[in-house]
Structures are given as structure tokens and as C-alpha cells.
Design an enzyme around this catalytic site. Structure first.
Site, PDB file in Angstrom:
ATOM      1  N   GLU A   1      65.816  56.420 -76.089  1.00 53.52           N
ATOM      2  CA  GLU A   1      66.342  55.420 -77.024  1.00 53.52           C
ATOM      3  C   GLU A   1      65.045  54.633 -77.616  1.00 53.52           C
ATOM      4  O   GLU A   1      64.891  54.045 -78.551  1.00 53.52           O
ATOM      5  CB  GLU A   1      67.345  54.310 -76.634  1.00 53.52           C
ATOM      6  CG  GLU A   1      68.677  55.177 -76.210  1.00 53.52           C
ATOM      7  CD  GLU A   1      69.657  53.915 -75.821  1.00 53.52           C
ATOM      8  OE1 GLU A   1      69.858  54.111 -74.833  1.00 53.52           O
ATOM      9  OE2 GLU A   1      70.565  53.295 -76.593  1.00 53.52           O
TER      10      GLU A   1
ATOM     11  N   HIS B   1      75.900  52.646 -79.117  1.00 55.50           N
ATOM     12  CA  HIS B   1      74.957  53.875 -78.228  1.00 55.50           C
ATOM     13  C   HIS B   1      74.276  54.504 -79.792  1.00 55.50           C
ATOM     14  O   HIS B   1      74.027  55.863 -79.571  1.00 55.50           O
ATOM     15  CB  HIS B   1      75.545  54.788 -77.589  1.00 55.50           C
ATOM     16  CG  HIS B   1      75.960  54.300 -76.372  1.00 55.50           C
ATOM     17  ND1 HIS B   1      77.112  54.811 -75.680  1.00 55.50           N
ATOM     18  CD2 HIS B   1      75.319  53.129 -75.364  1.00 55.50           C
ATOM     19  CE1 HIS B   1      77.043  54.174 -74.427  1.00 55.50           C
ATOM     20  NE2 HIS B   1      76.028  53.272 -74.567  1.00 55.50           N
TER      21      HIS B   1
ATOM     22  N   ARG C   1      83.417  50.024 -66.460  1.00 54.62           N
ATOM     23  CA  ARG C   1      84.486  49.590 -68.005  1.00 54.62           C
ATOM     24  C   ARG C   1      85.619  50.628 -67.811  1.00 54.62           C
ATOM     25  O   ARG C   1      85.224  51.950 -67.568  1.00 54.62           O
ATOM     26  CB  ARG C   1      83.495  49.678 -69.118  1.00 54.62           C
ATOM     27  CG  ARG C   1      82.462  48.384 -69.209  1.00 54.62           C
ATOM     28  CD  ARG C   1      81.851  48.425 -70.388  1.00 54.62           C
ATOM     29  NE  ARG C   1      80.568  48.907 -70.164  1.00 54.62           N
ATOM     30  CZ  ARG C   1      79.507  49.206 -71.015  1.00 54.62           C
ATOM     31  NH1 ARG C   1      79.876  49.406 -72.196  1.00 54.62           N
ATOM     32  NH2 ARG C   1      78.073  49.684 -70.784  1.00 54.62           N
TER      33      ARG C   1
ATOM     34  N   ARG D   1      65.774  46.396 -80.413  1.00 55.42           N
ATOM     35  CA  ARG D   1      67.119  46.905 -80.235  1.00 55.42           C
ATOM     36  C   ARG D   1      67.992  45.777 -80.617  1.00 55.42           C
ATOM     37  O   ARG D   1      67.934  44.660 -79.967  1.00 55.42           O
ATOM     38  CB  ARG D   1      67.336  47.329 -78.897  1.00 55.42           C
ATOM     39  CG  ARG D   1      68.739  47.866 -78.617  1.00 55.42           C
ATOM     40  CD  ARG D   1      69.226  48.251 -77.349  1.00 55.42           C
ATOM     41  NE  ARG D   1      70.563  48.894 -77.151  1.00 55.42           N
ATOM     42  CZ  ARG D   1      71.297  48.578 -76.262  1.00 55.42           C
ATOM     43  NH1 ARG D   1      70.956  47.943 -75.237  1.00 55.42           N
ATOM     44  NH2 ARG D   1      72.485  48.958 -76.151  1.00 55.42           N
TER      45      ARG D   1
ATOM     46  N   GLY E   1      77.039  53.086 -69.171  1.00 56.98           N
ATOM     47  CA  GLY E   1      77.991  53.042 -70.429  1.00 56.98           C
ATOM     48  C   GLY E   1      78.219  54.486 -70.785  1.00 56.98           C
ATOM     49  O   GLY E   1      77.334  55.304 -70.840  1.00 56.98           O
TER      50      GLY E   1
ATOM     51  N   ASN F   1      63.597  45.629 -76.061  1.00 55.00           N
ATOM     52  CA  ASN F   1      64.939  45.562 -75.729  1.00 55.00           C
ATOM     53  C   ASN F   1      65.395  44.099 -74.960  1.00 55.00           C
ATOM     54  O   ASN F   1      65.222  44.167 -73.524  1.00 55.00           O
ATOM     55  CB  ASN F   1      65.575  46.594 -75.169  1.00 55.00           C
ATOM     56  CG  ASN F   1      67.002  46.879 -74.823  1.00 55.00           C
ATOM     57  OD1 ASN F   1      67.597  45.747 -75.101  1.00 55.00           O
ATOM     58  ND2 ASN F   1      67.495  48.104 -74.309  1.00 55.00           N
TER      59      ASN F   1
HETATM   60  P1  AMP Z   1      71.729  55.191 -67.850  1.00 51.99           P
HETATM   61  O1  AMP Z   1      72.724  54.077 -68.241  1.00 51.99           O
HETATM   62  O2  AMP Z   1      71.757  56.399 -68.874  1.00 51.99           O
HETATM   63  O3  AMP Z   1      70.305  54.894 -67.176  1.00 51.99           O
HETATM   64  O4  AMP Z   1      72.664  56.346 -66.388  1.00 51.99           O
HETATM   65  C1  AMP Z   1      72.689  55.386 -65.174  1.00 51.99           C
HETATM   66  C2  AMP Z   1      73.805  56.262 -64.551  1.00 51.99           C
HETATM   67  O5  AMP Z   1      73.312  57.807 -64.378  1.00 51.99           O
HETATM   68  C3  AMP Z   1      73.644  55.851 -63.030  1.00 51.99           C
HETATM   69  O6  AMP Z   1      74.546  54.862 -62.558  1.00 51.99           O
HETATM   70  C4  AMP Z   1      74.219  56.869 -62.264  1.00 51.99           C
HETATM   71  O7  AMP Z   1      75.710  57.078 -62.134  1.00 51.99           O
HETATM   72  C5  AMP Z   1      73.776  58.316 -63.146  1.00 51.99           C
HETATM   73  N1  AMP Z   1      72.814  58.965 -62.621  1.00 51.99           N
HETATM   74  C6  AMP Z   1      71.472  58.906 -62.699  1.00 51.99           C
HETATM   75  N2  AMP Z   1      70.760  60.096 -62.018  1.00 51.99           N
HETATM   76  C7  AMP Z   1      71.636  60.839 -61.663  1.00 51.99           C
HETATM   77  C8  AMP Z   1      71.632  61.903 -60.763  1.00 51.99           C
HETATM   78  N3  AMP Z   1      70.493  62.424 -60.591  1.00 51.99           N
HETATM   79  N4  AMP Z   1      72.960  62.698 -60.723  1.00 51.99           N
HETATM   80  C9  AMP Z   1      74.040  62.055 -61.016  1.00 51.99           C
HETATM   81  N5  AMP Z   1      74.323  60.973 -61.859  1.00 51.99           N
HETATM   82  C10 AMP Z   1      73.126  60.119 -62.022  1.00 51.99           C
END
Ligand code: AMP
Length: 404
Positions: free
Chosen positions: A388, A184, A245, A95, A216, A7
Site C-alpha cells: 500500500e 482497501h 469484524r 492515506r 480487515g 498513514n
Molecule cells: P494485514 O492486515 O494484511 O497486516 O494482515 C494481518 C493478518 O494476517 C494477521 O492478523 C494474521 O491473521 C494474518 N497472517 C500474517 N502472517 C500470517 C501467516 N504466516 N499465516 C497465516 N496468517 C498470517
């Protein structure tokens, strides 16, 4: 079969080597700040089921080629590496963010495919050139090894015209390809497949709403296993409230800002993409910080949570209307997998539509799929971790096996 998943971003490369006979992850890695003096590389090798050996490197990494070569050296390191020879890698899956209307499926990369990805650069000016950097480097490093492009947009190519068209002058679609594409897609397709399996249904019979809430965020209505609508649009800005965003706003706000605040289009674009969403509302874009703020009585943090979960609820309701019959609502990605409060608030008040969650189960933490709806909820609600990289590796294998 061993598949390397790449990626490639504008200044980073995320990679993973998987053994597709067992779905086991052999290596994960991240090259960061490419082109900067303070580049870094973190490589984790998984020699046993849970053990991992980590190598960290801090040095200038001038370009993607150098970064990828450093990573490969670690993957085949005679002491710490997991494979002895590059020849053990059977395929590379990439990706690619924007496939426009050209790609409905993952595709073996040829010169023509590269030209088509280049032709879609105007639709994803930040992402597609970076993805192409990764492809070019991997083609040089692994000559003769099949390279497969897996597009974020491909799953959404089944969306019908009434859902992908914007009510704008038709020539904008005909000449400039202005329409909803959605993103996504690899994640939505993966969780829909897992959901069908968990509900013991054929994917072709599954109607679900897939809710991807990470940095996102997007939501997809899946009918008979196919995407029929999705919240991200021509670019990854429309729809739900995200980390930085805005999601949906009145398009006339652009005009207002230009006329009354003297903002030019670049400033408005940067504001909507980088300074809005949760961050715009309360100054924080990580949901964990927002909860900590709420605990301390920060009212703007509470407002940010409310605005995001209200928007989620509104879209779930809209997609229930789109689908008619909904077998399941599935939460996934960083927030969707970890945040029971966001999940609870996003389905609050939907009991009248047959959506009831069990709050005690919802509050549990699980790395595995978890059903959080009550036994009498007519719509099942699930938390299904997305993956992913595994999804890209599976798509790559699917292409190598002649799309079977
Ligand atoms: P991703 O883009 O799927 O990696 O998600 C990242 C986002 O998930 C972070 O910016 C957080 O806002 C949220 N996140 C990750 N771990 C937690 C958690 N234990 N509780 C709440 N939000 C979380």
C-alpha cells in the site's frame, strides 16, 4: 524523486520514505500510542539493499506533531539518516480513508480538499480526523512541498448504482449519502495493476477478482481494470468475515439485541466491529493462532476457519456471476499472501467454474507473485503481495506528473 508516505491513525503514524526512481524503500517507521505516557517510535533505515539499522525510542509522545518531528529527526540524522536535508523530500502522500463521492482520484491537498475531507467525517468518524491530523502536521513541517491525498474509496467510485445502492428509502442516499463506498481501494488497484502486468494484458482488458485478506478483509470485482463491486460497504464492516469484524449479518439482529438483550446502539456497534469475526467465533483473531488451535483439536477454531473460507467462496462465486469472464483470482494481504489453507478452502469446489489450484505450488512460500493455479485452469489463481505504501507513492507521483 523521494516521496514520504504517511498513514496517520488516531494514536499512531506509519510512515515510509521511498526513492521513486528505483522504487526502493529508504526508511520505514511507526509511532505508536500517541497521547499516552508509554509512547514509542521504531524507525528502520535501509542503507544497503538488505541491511537495516533500527532505532527504538520509548517516551511520552503527546501529539501527532511531536511524533512526526521525532521521525523526521531520525530520517535526516547526520550519522544514521538517509537524507541530509528535508528539502530532498519532493512530495508527501497521505492515506485518507474516506473520500465519499467527492474524490475519484488522488488529489493535491488544498484548503478546499481539507474542507471536503472534513465534510466526509460523518462517514468515517474514527479515520478521517486522524488522517487530517497527519496532513496538518506534514503541511506545517514541509511548507511548499506538494501534499497528495490518496483515498481508500477512490478506486471504487466506478461501481455502478445498481451495485452501490442499498434497497433503503431513497432519501437516505440523497440527503445522507447512505450507499456502498468500499475500502482497501489502493490495495485492490495495486494488485489489479500487477495482475494485468503478469498476465501480459492491458489493465483495460483485465477482469479479475481481488481478494484482500488481512486483519480487515474485502473482495473486489474488477471489470476492464475498474472496480464494479466490492464487499465492504458504507463502512468497513460489511462483507467477508474479518479478524474482529462480523461482515454480513442479518440487519434485524440489531433490533433483536436491542429488544431482548437491552443492548444500546453503541454496544452493538462495538460488538460487531471489535468482538465479532474470527475473534467472536473462537476467541482468536490471528489466523496463525487459529491454525495452532485447530492442530490441538479446538473445534471452534476450525469453525472460524470454515465460516471465513465459506464466505470467501460464496463471494468469489457471486463476483464470477457479476463479471462473466474472469481472467484471474488474486489473493493478497497478511492471510491471502501467507495462508495456503485459507486459499485452498476459499476456492474449494470451484473446479466446475474452471478454477483449479496446484496444491504443491499453493503450499510454497513466496515473497514474489506466485501463480498457484494448474496449467489447465481456465481462471488463473495468483498470490500477489500488496504494497500500500508503494501504491500511495506511485499515486502521488502520478498526481505530480499531471495525472499521466
Ligand atoms: P494485514 O492486515 O494484511 O497486516 O494482515 C494481518 C493478518 O494476517 C494477521 O492478523 C494474521 O491473521 C494474518 N497472517 C500474517 N502472517 C500470517 C501467516 N504466516 N499465516 C497465516 N496468517 C498470517
Amino acid at each position: 524523486m523521494k516521496i514520504l508516505v504517511i498513514n496517520s491513525g488516531s494514536s499512531s503514524i506509519k510512515y515510509q520514505l521511498l526513492d521513486m526512481d528505483t522504487d526502493a524503500v529508504l526508511v520505514t517507521g511507526l509511532v505508536e500510542r500517541i497521547g499516552d505516557e508509554n509512547g514509542s517510535l521504531t524507525n528502520k533505515v535501509f542503507p544497503g539493499t538488505n541491511e537495516q539499522s533500527v532505532t527504538k525510542m520509548e517516551k511520552a509522545i503527546p501529539d501527532h506533531d511531536t511524533g512526526m518531528r521525532l521521525a523526521i529527526e531520525l530520517i535526516i540524522d547526520p550519522e544514521k539518516g538517509v537524507i541530509k536535508d528535508m528539502a530532498e523530500i519532493n512530495a508527501v502522500g497521505h492515506r485518507v480513508v474516506h473520500g465519499g463521492e467527492d474524490f475519484h482520484q488522488p488529489t493535491i491537498i488544498t484548503d478546499e480538499v481539507i474542507v471536503a475531507i472534513e465534510a466526509n467525517i460523518p462517514l468515517a468518524p474514527l479515520h478521517n480526523p486522524a488522517n487530517l491530523d497527519g496532513i496538518r502536521v506534514a503541511m506545517e513541517l514541509f511548507p511548499g512541498v506538494p501534499q497528495v491525498a490518496v483515498f481508500d474509496t477512490a478506486f471504487h467510485q466506478t461501481i455502478p448504482a445498481h451495485a452501490y445502492m442499498y434497497a433503503l428509502p431513497y432519501e437516505l442516499y440523497e440527503k445522507d449519502r447512505v450507499r456502498r463506498y468500499g475500502f482497501h481501494g489502493t490495495s485492490h488497484k495495486f494488485v489489479a495493476g500487477e495482475c494485468a502486468h503478469l498476465l501480459n494484458k492491458k489493465l483495460d482488458d483485465l477482469n479479475c477478482i481481488s481478494v484482500h485478506l488481512g486483519n480487515g478483509c474485502s473482495m473486489t470485482a474488477v471489470k476492464n481494470g475498474k472496480s464494479v463491486d466490492t464487499s465492504l460497504g458504507m463502512t468497513p464492516l460489511e462483507g467477508l468475515v474479518m479478524g474482529t469484524r462480523s461482515g454480513d449479518v442479518d440487519p434485524a439482529i440489531h433490533t433483536f439485541l436491542s429488544r431482548n438483550k437491552g443492548m444500546d446502539i453503541e454496544m452493538i456497534d462495538a460488538m460487531l466491529n471489535k468482538e465479532s469475526g474470527l475473534k467472536g467465533l473462537c476467541g482468536m483473531n490471528d489466523m496463525r493462532d487459529i491454525h495452532a488451535g485447530i492442530e490441538k483439536g479446538d473445534e471452534r477454531a476450525k469453525l472460524a476457519l470454515d465460516v471465513q473460507t465459506y464466505r470467501n467462496r460464496k463471494y468469489i462465486g457471486a463476483y464470477m456471476a457479476v463479471l462473466g469472464r474472469v481472467d484471474a483470482i488474486v489473493f493478497t494481504a497478511g492471510i491471502g499472501e501467507n495462508d495456503d489453507i485459507v486459499r485452498r478452502e476459499s476456492v474449494r469446489g470451484l473446479e466446475c467454474f474452471g478454477v483449479k489450484i496446484d496444491e504443491a505450488v499453493n503450499a510454497q512460500r513466496a515473497k514474489e507473485p506466485l501463480r498457484i493455479s494448474t496449467a489447465d485452469s481456465s481462471v488463473q489463481v495468483w498470490v500477489i503481495p500488496t504494497n500500500e505504501e508503494l501504491a500511495i507513492a506511485r499515486e502521488t507521483r502520478f498526481v505530480l506528473n499531471g495525472n499521466q
